[in-house]
Design a protein around this motif. Structure first.
Motif, PDB file in Angstrom:
ATOM      1  N   LYS A   1      18.573   0.573   3.717  1.00 26.94           N
ATOM      2  CA  LYS A   1      19.033   1.908   4.136  1.00 26.94           C
ATOM      3  C   LYS A   1      17.883   2.914   4.097  1.00 26.94           C
ATOM      4  O   LYS A   1      17.772   3.778   4.967  1.00 26.94           O
ATOM      5  N   ILE A   2      17.030   2.791   3.081  1.00 27.23           N
ATOM      6  CA  ILE A   2      15.840   3.656   3.013  1.00 27.23           C
ATOM      7  C   ILE A   2      14.953   3.413   4.229  1.00 27.23           C
ATOM      8  O   ILE A   2      14.513   4.360   4.903  1.00 27.23           O
ATOM      9  N   TYR A   3      14.685   2.139   4.536  1.00 27.81           N
ATOM     10  CA  TYR A   3      13.837   1.803   5.682  1.00 27.81           C
ATOM     11  C   TYR A   3      14.442   2.348   6.974  1.00 27.81           C
ATOM     12  O   TYR A   3      13.752   2.994   7.776  1.00 27.81           O
ATOM     13  N   ASP A   4      15.724   2.092   7.190  1.00 26.75           N
ATOM     14  CA  ASP A   4      16.378   2.523   8.435  1.00 26.75           C
ATOM     15  C   ASP A   4      16.336   4.035   8.592  1.00 26.75           C
ATOM     16  O   ASP A   4      16.164   4.553   9.703  1.00 26.75           O
ATOM     17  N   THR A   5      16.494   4.744   7.493  1.00 23.48           N
ATOM     18  CA  THR A   5      16.472   6.207   7.542  1.00 23.48           C
ATOM     19  C   THR A   5      15.087   6.716   7.926  1.00 23.48           C
ATOM     20  O   THR A   5      14.948   7.621   8.755  1.00 23.48           O
ATOM     21  N   TYR A   6      14.047   6.139   7.363  1.00 27.18           N
ATOM     22  CA  TYR A   6      12.682   6.534   7.712  1.00 27.18           C
ATOM     23  C   TYR A   6      12.335   6.178   9.152  1.00 27.18           C
ATOM     24  O   TYR A   6      11.590   6.902   9.829  1.00 27.18           O
ATOM     25  N   ALA A   7      12.852   5.040   9.627  1.00 27.06           N
ATOM     26  CA  ALA A   7      12.423   4.504  10.930  1.00 27.06           C
ATOM     27  C   ALA A   7      13.315   4.933  12.097  1.00 27.06           C
ATOM     28  O   ALA A   7      12.948   4.689  13.253  1.00 27.06           O
ATOM     29  N   GLU A   8      14.476   5.546  11.825  1.00 20.84           N
ATOM     30  CA  GLU A   8      15.407   5.835  12.923  1.00 20.84           C
ATOM     31  C   GLU A   8      14.831   6.879  13.887  1.00 20.84           C
ATOM     32  O   GLU A   8      13.899   7.616  13.560  1.00 20.84           O
ATOM     33  N   ASP A   9      15.403   6.921  15.081  1.00 23.21           N
ATOM     34  CA  ASP A   9      14.967   7.832  16.148  1.00 23.21           C
ATOM     35  C   ASP A   9      13.475   7.681  16.439  1.00 23.21           C
ATOM     36  O   ASP A   9      12.741   8.661  16.574  1.00 23.21           O
ATOM     37  N   GLU A  10      13.039   6.406  16.508  1.00 25.24           N
ATOM     38  CA  GLU A  10      11.644   6.105  16.836  1.00 25.24           C
ATOM     39  C   GLU A  10      10.655   6.813  15.908  1.00 25.24           C
ATOM     40  O   GLU A  10       9.603   7.293  16.329  1.00 25.24           O
ATOM     41  N   GLY A  11      11.036   6.878  14.648  1.00 19.55           N
ATOM     42  CA  GLY A  11      10.111   7.408  13.656  1.00 19.55           C
ATOM     43  C   GLY A  11      10.128   8.917  13.502  1.00 19.55           C
ATOM     44  O   GLY A  11       9.271   9.487  12.817  1.00 19.55           O
ATOM     45  N   LYS A  12      11.106   9.599  14.097  1.00 20.35           N
ATOM     46  CA  LYS A  12      11.146  11.059  13.972  1.00 20.35           C
ATOM     47  C   LYS A  12      11.444  11.511  12.544  1.00 20.35           C
ATOM     48  O   LYS A  12      11.163  12.637  12.166  1.00 20.35           O
ATOM     49  N   ASN A  13      12.013  10.606  11.767  1.00 21.12           N
ATOM     50  CA  ASN A  13      12.335  10.959  10.385  1.00 21.12           C
ATOM     51  C   ASN A  13      11.173  10.724   9.425  1.00 21.12           C
ATOM     52  O   ASN A  13      11.375  10.706   8.218  1.00 21.12           O
ATOM     53  N   ILE A  14       9.990  10.555   9.957  1.00 22.18           N
ATOM     54  CA  ILE A  14       8.858  10.378   9.048  1.00 22.18           C
ATOM     55  C   ILE A  14       8.636  11.628   8.203  1.00 22.18           C
ATOM     56  O   ILE A  14       7.946  11.581   7.190  1.00 22.18           O
ATOM     57  N   ARG A  15       9.236  12.753   8.603  1.00 20.07           N
ATOM     58  CA  ARG A  15       9.127  13.974   7.802  1.00 20.07           C
ATOM     59  C   ARG A  15       9.721  13.793   6.414  1.00 20.07           C
ATOM     60  O   ARG A  15       9.437  14.569   5.495  1.00 20.07           O
ATOM     61  N   LEU A  16      10.552  12.752   6.233  1.00 19.22           N
ATOM     62  CA  LEU A  16      11.142  12.473   4.919  1.00 19.22           C
ATOM     63  C   LEU A  16      10.175  11.732   4.008  1.00 19.22           C
ATOM     64  O   LEU A  16      10.408  11.641   2.801  1.00 19.22           O
ATOM     65  N   LEU A  17       9.105  11.193   4.587  1.00 18.32           N
ATOM     66  CA  LEU A  17       8.133  10.428   3.813  1.00 18.32           C
ATOM     67  C   LEU A  17       7.160  11.360   3.088  1.00 18.32           C
ATOM     68  O   LEU A  17       7.022  12.542   3.449  1.00 18.32           O
ATOM     69  N   PRO A  18       6.468  10.843   2.060  1.00 12.82           N
ATOM     70  CA  PRO A  18       5.415  11.644   1.417  1.00 12.82           C
ATOM     71  C   PRO A  18       4.369  12.084   2.446  1.00 12.82           C
ATOM     72  O   PRO A  18       4.119  11.391   3.436  1.00 12.82           O
ATOM     73  N   ILE A  19       3.746  13.248   2.209  1.00 14.03           N
ATOM     74  CA  ILE A  19       2.774  13.816   3.152  1.00 14.03           C
ATOM     75  C   ILE A  19       1.657  12.824   3.471  1.00 14.03           C
ATOM     76  O   ILE A  19       1.246  12.670   4.626  1.00 14.03           O
ATOM     77  N   LYS A  20       1.173  12.121   2.449  1.00 18.04           N
ATOM     78  CA  LYS A  20       0.078  11.173   2.655  1.00 18.04           C
ATOM     79  C   LYS A  20       0.478  10.085   3.642  1.00 18.04           C
ATOM     80  O   LYS A  20      -0.308   9.694   4.525  1.00 18.04           O
ATOM     81  N   THR A  21       1.714   9.584   3.515  1.00 22.95           N
ATOM     82  CA  THR A  21       2.189   8.536   4.420  1.00 22.95           C
ATOM     83  C   THR A  21       2.409   9.085   5.822  1.00 22.95           C
ATOM     84  O   THR A  21       2.114   8.405   6.816  1.00 22.95           O
ATOM     85  N   GLN A  22       2.899  10.308   5.924  1.00 19.49           N
ATOM     86  CA  GLN A  22       3.047  10.942   7.240  1.00 19.49           C
ATOM     87  C   GLN A  22       1.694  11.028   7.947  1.00 19.49           C
ATOM     88  O   GLN A  22       1.582  10.710   9.143  1.00 19.49           O
ATOM     89  N   ASN A  23       0.672  11.450   7.222  1.00 20.59           N
ATOM     90  CA  ASN A  23      -0.663  11.573   7.815  1.00 20.59           C
ATOM     91  C   ASN A  23      -1.216  10.212   8.231  1.00 20.59           C
ATOM     92  O   ASN A  23      -1.897  10.100   9.258  1.00 20.59           O
ATOM     93  N   THR A  24      -0.925   9.183   7.428  1.00 20.30           N
ATOM     94  CA  THR A  24      -1.370   7.837   7.787  1.00 20.30           C
ATOM     95  C   THR A  24      -0.756   7.407   9.114  1.00 20.30           C
ATOM     96  O   THR A  24      -1.438   6.846   9.982  1.00 20.30           O
ATOM     97  N   ILE A  25       0.531   7.670   9.301  1.00 17.26           N
ATOM     98  CA  ILE A  25       1.211   7.318  10.550  1.00 17.26           C
ATOM     99  C   ILE A  25       0.607   8.069  11.726  1.00 17.26           C
ATOM    100  O   ILE A  25       0.341   7.494  12.793  1.00 17.26           O
ATOM    101  N   LYS A  26       0.328   9.345  11.528  1.00 17.48           N
ATOM    102  CA  LYS A  26      -0.219  10.168  12.618  1.00 17.48           C
ATOM    103  C   LYS A  26      -1.625   9.735  13.013  1.00 17.48           C
ATOM    104  O   LYS A  26      -2.013   9.834  14.180  1.00 17.48           O
TER     105      LYS A  26
END
Length: 429
Positions: A369-394
């Motif tokens: 459920k954690i994974y699905d929440t982070y990954a839903e809407d083609e990754g638009k929910n990455i804002r829920l991740l820690p800032i460092k992880t968001q920057n890594t994705i970007k």
């Protein structure tokens, strides 16, 4: 005083005198980025071991599940205590077979860094989530951690370990044989040019079997300590004769005779105390005879790869069976079959126990459920991740799902519980 302290090269020369021709010599160390650091007190392979030991990935193992969830009791194994038991068995075997103890030690300490929270159940869940990207393997993840996700203070990135340390970590488990390495090169970019098939060094093969011996021994111990074995016996799911049949061929002639006389309440614990010694004795005896044919690590590697090609045909394409048959470091065939039968029995009645199964289902649900929440809407929910992880994705060329999996794989049981509560449980006043 300065002349008294031996440098790394002097320590390596001393150690190499005790390494047989089939073992990896310290002088052949292959670090990809040589920072010309002159070390005192340690060989370079030991420095590799210590870099793993002081990493964040290693510290997280203390709060990761082995079989029983880590917060359900104080005495059963965690992923950290499992790693320490593998280390102890592996270094003892390395000494007995006269190979590179420090290389063996480094592989053993790092072999499970990539494990997910809550054990293999969550690993399988992530593998399903990432099927379109080549899947997920804790062995590959361990290499990703030491190459990219963890960083040593003196390095620009990663821990900068010898290639044979990374290779041994990658190949410590047959699960890598199920990964589609051609489909997603990015999934295993940290593995560089390591062939994801057979461990090429004796030291890596030792860790493979040390892992097997360790989890067979301590999982049986946890089976007993958790009272799940007693309950299975009382409910007539398991009987005395079947247990004796499993243990009789594993613990030596004297111990086997004693097992015949003991009642069920005593003989399993007694046999367990002798399992590691019996298994290691068989492995050293059989492997010593096999290794005597080879005069270099390269010859061992070539023979192992050739064995795999032949055994793959003989096993009708069964990669895992071919893998076990191909290792130069091995048990005799009969003992190995008995050891693996004991493991199958344990998988059925302990790993497959309804108590463990409920823990696994809960873990898969929570972390899924954690994974699905982070990954839903083609990754638009990455804002829920820690800032460092968001920057890594970007800033990364890798798929965002892979980086989310990196983040989740690094979680401890405790942190995964915390994140689930923050995302899904009601506010508490």
């Amino acid at each position: 005083m300065e002349n008294f302290l031996p440098g790394e090269r002097e320590l390596e020369k001393r150690a190499d005198k005790f390494i047989e021709k089939w073992g990896v010599k310290h002088e052949t160390h292959e670090r990809e980025r040589d920072n010309n650091w002159v070390e005192t007190y340690r060989t370079r392979f030991r420095r590799d071991r210590d870099r793993i030991l002081y990493s964040k990935g290693f510290r997280r193992l203390q709060n990761k599940t082995q079989v029983l969830v880590s917060n359900t009791g104080d005495h059963h194994r965690t992923r950290l205590t499992h790693t320490l038991e593998v280390q102890q068995i592996a270094t003892s075997l390395a000494d007995s077979l006269q190979v590179n103890r420090d290389l063996t030690d480094a592989i053993a300490v790092g072999h499970d860094l990539g494990h997910t929270p809550f054990g293999h159940a969550v690993e399988k869940m992530l593998n399903n989530k990432l099927k379109n990207l080549g899947g997920f393997s804790h062995s590959v993840q361990s290499v990703r951690i030491i190459e990219y996700l963890d960083k040593h203070d003196s390095e620009e990135y990663g821990l900068n370990l010898d290639s044979r340390v990374r290779e041994g970590i990658l190949k410590h488990d047959t699960d890598i044989l199920e990964i589609d390495f051609d489909k997603d090169k990015s999934q295993w970019k940290g593995c560089r040019n390591l062939m994801p098939i057979i461990p090429s060094t004796v030291e890596a093969q030792i860790v493979y079997w040390a892992d097997t011996i360790a989890y067979l021994s301590h999982d049986w111990d946890d089976f007993i300590e958790s009272d799940l074995l007693d309950k299975a016996i009382k409910n007539e799911i398991i009987n005395d004769e079947k247990l004796k049949e499993i243990w009789h061929p594993l613990v030596g002639e004297y111990m086997s005779e004693k097992i015949k006389k003991e009642n069920v309440g005593d003989f399993v614990g007694f046999a367990l105390r002798h399992l590691i010694r019996s298994a290691c004795t068989n492995l050293v005896k059989y492997s010593s005879e096999s290794l005597s044919k080879y005069n270099s690590p390269q010859k061992v590697a070539e023979a192992t790869q050739e064995n795999y090609k032949q055994n793959l045909k003989q096993n009708d394409g069964d990669k895992k069976e071919a893998y076990k048959d191909s290792l130069i470091v091995n048990f005799d065939q009969e003992y190995r079959n008995n050891l693996l039968e004991a493991r199958k029995f344990l998988n059925k009645y302990f790993i497959g126990n309804n108590v463990v199964a409920r823990m696994d289902e809960k873990a898969k649900y929570m972390v899924g459920k954690i994974y699905d929440t982070y990954a839903e809407d083609e990754g638009k929910n990455i804002r829920l991740l820690p800032i460092k992880t968001q920057n890594t994705i970007k800033n990364s060329n890798e798929p965002f799902q892979r980086i989310i999996a990196d983040h989740i794989a690094c979680m401890t049981d405790r942190y995964a519980n915390q994140i689930y509560g923050q995302l899904f449980l009601p506010w508490r006043g």
